[in-house]
Design an enzyme around this catalytic site. Structure first.
Site: not given
Ligand code: NCD
Ligand code: ZN
Length: 344
Positions: A12, A14, A98, A135, A173, A246
């Site tokens: 995960h 970004h 996602k 999420h 997460h 994350d």
């Protein structure tokens, strides 16, 4: 003291785009062989064609001599075409989809409001075995932010999994004992990622003795009992729990505002932090399962060929901030010295 592990994966991550991508990508690629790349750009990465173009931009930003495989995800919207998803999966462009509940986090306004509308996509994904990364927070204003994950499990996640048992789901997460228990008790097609920072901070780190925006992320860190449950899950060796950092860079200018962005940037020192956590739990022998084996297994990927070596020594020095073309980004401060040096 040395510890050699198969090269790890971050399930995960970004990376953003443009100048930010350029600056943060080497921080991950230095240690990680692959990562699941989050699609919450502006505009989001929705179609297979957009994922292919984003993957090309990531590979173009990779410094010469570094190797790294981005595993792309598609941002699920109420208009997502099931056939486009299936094609992108078959072509090896998209590894997962996602799901952001609309409004749950950074750049999630195009996310899902009506779960009925995404049913055909989920059915297609269940057929082809494509994982759904979730999420897991409800967004209702009447639900306390510290309860949003637990409520999501009852109201959204469990009903989806019950009605589509073949759908392979990663709860992203996880931050609560409730989520750990849910994953532990429901074996079928379910796994969870745990971040580095949620193994280290609780909500006091954010709020006690002054507000610390660099510890603010979503889902927000919970009370200490939850952090302890996360550590137990991570060090347990249970195959359904694996690393998704994350790592979510925002410039300091965007963090330090009256309404600052959610996200913690941990790519730079993540492996050193994790080694400290596993060592403190007397479970360094399980670190490889958490960072290099369990996730690959759930995603049906072969383990990486390379290795990384962690060596314990004098405190590790790392920058407090990294410079990007759009301003400095603060690196996660675990609040204790790190002693594990990583060499790839
Ligand atoms: C992430 C971001 O900044 O994109 N922020 C965060 O606090 N984790 C989005 C997300 O994963 O929720
Ligand atoms: Zn994220």
């Amino acid at each position: 003291m040395h510890l050699t592990l198969r090269s790890p994966d971050d399930f995960h991550l970004h990376l953003r785009d443009g100048a930010m991508l350029q600056a943060v990508l080497p921080e991950t690629a230095r240690h990680f062989a692959r990562a699941i790349i989050m699609p919450n750009l502006v505009p989001p990465v929705v179609t297979g064609a957009q994922a292919r173009a984003y993957r090309d931009r990531i590979m173009a930003a990779l410094p010469a001599g570094m190797s790294f495989t981005p595993l792309m995800t598609l941002y699920l919207t109420e208009d997502t075409d099931p056939e486009d998803v299936a094609l992108a999966h078959a072509d090896g462009i998209a590894t997962a989809v996602k799901l952001y509940p609309a409004g749950a986090t950074t750049n999630s306004h195009s996310g899902v409001r009506s779960f009925v509308k995404i049913r055909p996509v989920l059915e297609r994904m269940a057929e082809i075995g494509m994982p759904l990364c979730v999420h897991g927070e409800v967004t209702d204003h009447d639900i306390d932010i510290f309860d949003r994950e637990a409520v999501f499990i009852d109201r959204v996640l469990h009903p989806i999994r019950k009605s589509l048992p073949d759908l392979r789901v990663v709860m992203e997460h996880v931050t609560t004992e409730n989520a750990v228990d849910y994953v532990r008790d429901h074996h079928h097609n379910l796994a969870a990622t745990i971040t580095t920072h949620h193994l280290i901070i609780n909500r006091n780190h954010i709020l006690a003795g002054g507000i610390r925006p660099h510890y603010y992320c979503l889902p927000v860190a919970k009370r200490e009992t939850h952090r302890v449950a996360l550590v137990e899950a991570a060090v347990s060796g249970d195959r359904r729990f694996f690393l998704g950092t994350d790592s979510a860079p925002h410039t300091d200018a965007n963090k330090l505002l009256p309404c600052g962005c959610a996200g913690i940037f941990s790519a730079t020192n993540t492996l050193s932090c994790l080694a400290e956590v596993f060592e403190a739990a007397d479970r360094l022998d399980r670190l490889e399962a958490f960072v290099s084996r369990n996730g690959a297994q759930f995603y049906r990927l072969p383990p990486n060929d390379g290795t990384v070596t962690l060596t314990k020594g004098a405190p590790v020095t790392y920058p407090g901030q990294i410079e990007t073309g759009v301003g400095p980004v603060t690196v996660f401060d675990p609040g204790f010295p790190l002693h594990w040096h990583v060499s790839a």
